[in-house]
Design an enzyme around this catalytic site. Sequence first.
Site, PDB file in Angstrom:
ATOM      1  N   LYS A  22      71.210  45.372  40.941  1.00  0.00           N
ATOM      2  CA  LYS A  22      69.762  45.511  41.386  1.00  0.00           C
ATOM      3  C   LYS A  22      69.875  46.615  42.517  1.00  0.00           C
ATOM      4  CE  LYS A  22      68.572  42.659  44.960  1.00  0.00           C
ATOM      5  NZ  LYS A  22      67.870  43.375  46.305  1.00  0.00           N
ATOM      6  N   ASN A  23      70.763  46.673  43.383  1.00  0.00           N
ATOM      7  CA  ASN A  23      70.684  47.599  44.500  1.00  0.00           C
ATOM      8  C   ASN A  23      71.070  49.055  43.950  1.00  0.00           C
ATOM      9  OD1 ASN A  23      69.513  45.461  46.193  1.00  0.00           O
ATOM     10  ND2 ASN A  23      71.567  45.488  47.362  1.00  0.00           N
ATOM     11  N   ARG A  92      60.622  45.362  49.959  1.00  0.00           N
ATOM     12  CA  ARG A  92      60.928  46.388  50.847  1.00  0.00           C
ATOM     13  C   ARG A  92      60.947  47.593  50.218  1.00  0.00           C
ATOM     14  NH1 ARG A  92      60.914  44.911  55.920  1.00  0.00           N
ATOM     15  NH2 ARG A  92      62.364  46.618  56.454  1.00  0.00           N
ATOM     16  N   CYS A 116      61.073  40.791  57.810  1.00  0.00           N
ATOM     17  CA  CYS A 116      61.531  40.158  56.725  1.00  0.00           C
ATOM     18  C   CYS A 116      61.843  38.650  57.162  1.00  0.00           C
ATOM     19  CB  CYS A 116      62.558  40.968  56.095  1.00  0.00           C
ATOM     20  SG  CYS A 116      63.965  40.216  56.114  1.00  0.00           S
ATOM     21  N   ARG A 121      63.356  44.568  60.185  1.00  0.00           N
ATOM     22  CA  ARG A 121      64.243  45.560  59.129  1.00  0.00           C
ATOM     23  C   ARG A 121      63.722  46.806  59.322  1.00  0.00           C
ATOM     24  NH1 ARG A 121      65.819  43.163  53.597  1.00  0.00           N
ATOM     25  NH2 ARG A 121      67.036  45.136  53.209  1.00  0.00           N
ATOM     26  N   ASP A 304      75.656  41.252  52.208  1.00  0.00           N
ATOM     27  CA  ASP A 304      75.107  40.362  51.200  1.00  0.00           C
ATOM     28  C   ASP A 304      76.048  39.448  50.729  1.00  0.00           C
ATOM     29  OD1 ASP A 304      72.884  41.747  51.279  1.00  0.00           O
ATOM     30  OD2 ASP A 304      73.456  43.443  49.803  1.00  0.00           O
ATOM     31  N   ILE A 326      75.478  43.477  60.562  1.00  0.00           N
ATOM     32  CA  ILE A 326      74.508  44.312  60.053  1.00  0.00           C
ATOM     33  C   ILE A 326      73.053  43.769  60.251  1.00  0.00           C
ATOM     34  CG2 ILE A 326      73.693  45.542  57.928  1.00  0.00           C
ATOM     35  CD1 ILE A 326      76.695  46.195  58.334  1.00  0.00           C
ATOM     36  N   ARG A 396      64.868  37.080  42.254  1.00  0.00           N
ATOM     37  CA  ARG A 396      64.794  38.387  42.786  1.00  0.00           C
ATOM     38  C   ARG A 396      66.053  39.082  42.186  1.00  0.00           C
ATOM     39  NH1 ARG A 396      62.276  39.845  48.692  1.00  0.00           N
ATOM     40  NH2 ARG A 396      62.664  41.604  47.539  1.00  0.00           N
TER      41      ARG A 396
END
Length: 416
Positions: A22-23, A92, A116, A121, A304, A326, A396
Site C-alpha cells: 500500500k505505502n 491523509r 488522526c 500527524r 507499522d 515515531i 484499508r
Amino acid sequence: MDKLRITGGRPLQGTVRISGAKNAALPVMAATLLAPGVHRLRNVPRLRDTRTFARVLELLGAKVEFEGNLLTIDTQGVNSVEAPYELVKTMRASIYVLGPLLARFGEARVSLPGGCAWGPRPVNLHLTGLQAMGAALEIEHGYIVGRGVKLKGATIGFDVVSVGATAQLMMAAVLAEGTTVLENVALEPDITVLGEVLVACGARIDGLGSRRLSIQGVRSLRPIDTAIIPDRIEAATFAAAAAMTGGKIRLEGVAPDHFEAPLRKLEEAGCTLLREAGAVTVSGPGRPRAVNVVTQPFPGFPTDMQAQMIAVCALADGTSVIEDTIYVDRFTHVPELARMGARIELKGNVAVVKGVERLSGAQVMATDLRASASLVLAALAAEGESLIDRIYHLDRGYETLETKFAALGARIERVS
Ligand code: EPU
C-alpha cells in the site's frame, strides 16, 4: 458494520502470497500526475486506500481502471487541481498530490489533513519544503492553496526523517527548475523505489538509497510502467502469526531485506527462519521469548509493526519493553488487548508487556489499521471466540486478510 469472528488456538500452517505494498503504491499513483499519458502499475493491492486514491485522481480528471491488480491511469485529461476534504479526511496520503500538481500545473488546492486516530500527524515538512522551492502556499478555508507557482531547486534538510515529506519533495523536485538537494531523507523501500520509478521515466536523481539526494529537474517525464514491491508490513504481520500460534508459514513473493528488522526480532523471540530468494519460511516456537523493541526509521524496526509485536509479546515468556519513537501516541490497541487478558502497562510511549501463558477470546474494537492487525493476531492465538468490530480499518491496508488466514487453517469469518 462488518466484524471478524475468529476462533483461536490453531497453529497456522501453509503458504501465503504477499500482496503489493500500500505505502509504495500510493506515492507512485500520485507520481502519475507528473506526466500526461497512460501509466501502468502492476501488483497494486486492491484496498480501500488505493481505491480512495484512485477516486482522488478521478476527481482531478484522470481516467482510472483496475483490472485484477493492474491499475491503468490516464492522466492526459487532468483538468482540476482540487483534492477535497471529503476524501483527504479519510486518507491523509491524499496530500501526495500536492507536489505533483504544483510541479505540473503551478497550482493546487488540497485539503489540509486533520489529526488522526492516534494524535497529531503534522505535514509542516511538506509545506516548508515546497515553500523553500518557491511555492507561496496559503491556508484558505482548510485548504492548502498554491497559485502561479514555479518550482525552483533548493537545499532542504529535514530535521526528522519523514517518509511522506521525502516522497512529496522528490516528486516536486523532478520537474523543478535547477537542482534540489534533500538531506536526511527516508530510506524506506517505498521511497527508494519511488525514486527508481521516476528515474525510469527520465528523472535525474543521484544518491538513491543514501540519506542525501540530489535531484536535477527535467522538463518532462515519460509515463510510468512498473510493478509495486511486496508489502513488508503484511509479510511481517503473517510472520508474527506464525510466532504467536506456534505455526509454520511460508511467505511468498517477498523481499526479505525489506523487513529484516522484524524478522530478526522474531528470531530473537524464538522463531526459526528459512530465507530464500523471494520467500521466507517462519516457524514459531512453542512459546515466544520476551524481546525489547524500539521503533526507528528504516532500516530500523517499523512503527507499522509495533502493535503486532506487542501482540506477540503479550504471549511471551517474560517481560518485554516496546518503545515507539515515531508516533508516541500510537497505542490504541493496548486497552483492547487487555480485554483479551494481555498485561500491558503504558508509560508514555513505552509499553511494558508482561507475557501471559494464554489470551482469551473477547469482543474488541479495531481503532486503526495496525491496531486491528494486532487484535486479529491476538484472536488467532487466543482460546475461544473473538469478535472484532470496525474492521473497515483492516480493509484499508490488508488485501483479503481473512481469506489468506483461512487458507492457513484459521477459523475466521467476516460477519455483518
Ligand atoms: N513528521 C513531522 N512533520 C511532517 C511529517 C512528519 O513532524 O511534516 C513526523 C511525524 O509526526 C512522525 C515522523 O515525522 O513522528 C515520521 O512520519 P512520516 O512523515 O514518515 O509518516 P507518513 O509519511 O505520514 C508513512 C506511512 C505510515 C507509517 C509512517 C512511518 C504512508 C502512506 N504512510 O506515513 O503508514 O507509519 O510513514 O513509517 O506511507 C500505515 O501504513 O499504517 C501507516 C500509518
